[in-house]
Scaffold this motif. Structure first.
Motif: not given
Length: 121
Positions: A68-69, A71-73, A75-76, A79, A93-94, A97, A100
């Protein structure tokens, strides 16, 4: 021929995944911190002689946090690429994320407490 392409594509896919994992480890401080925690918890698992079920749960928790970390990266980074200047919607959005990651991290912490507190006390 189709079977060779499938195998070749899988091998290439593994290469891309390994490259992505290496990029995360090399460039993202949050992943680096999570890796250190994962190593410490793995050592603790050996010290406290975890059962097979405890190992499974711990490995799942660690994998989930790291995944998940990552995926977060992604997404960031996406973005920031799409909209480099501040934008309220991108910020939302960030933040979602990152939220999550927080949920998964809290769950992993609770799992760690459930596994290790009885062994420590």
């Amino acid at each position: 021929m189709a079977r060779e392409n499938l195998l070749s594509n899988r091998i290439k896919g593994i290469g891309f995944a390994l490259r992505g994992a290496w990029l995360l480890i090399r460039t993202e401080s949050s992943i680096q911190i999570q890796i250190v925690i994962a190593v410490v918890m793995t050592i603790a698992g050996f010290v406290f002689n975890l059962s097979a079920l405890e190992w499974i749960v711990q490995i799942l928790a660690i994998s989930l946090v790291l995944g998940v970390e990552g995926i977060n990266t992604a997404i960031e980074k996406m973005s920031d690429f799409v909209h480099p200047e501040f934008n309220e919607k991108i910020g939302f959005i960030k933040d979602v994320s990152a939220g999550a990651v927080m949920f998964v991290s809290i769950g992993a912490t609770i799992i760690g407490l459930l596994i290790y507190l009885p062994k420590i006390i």
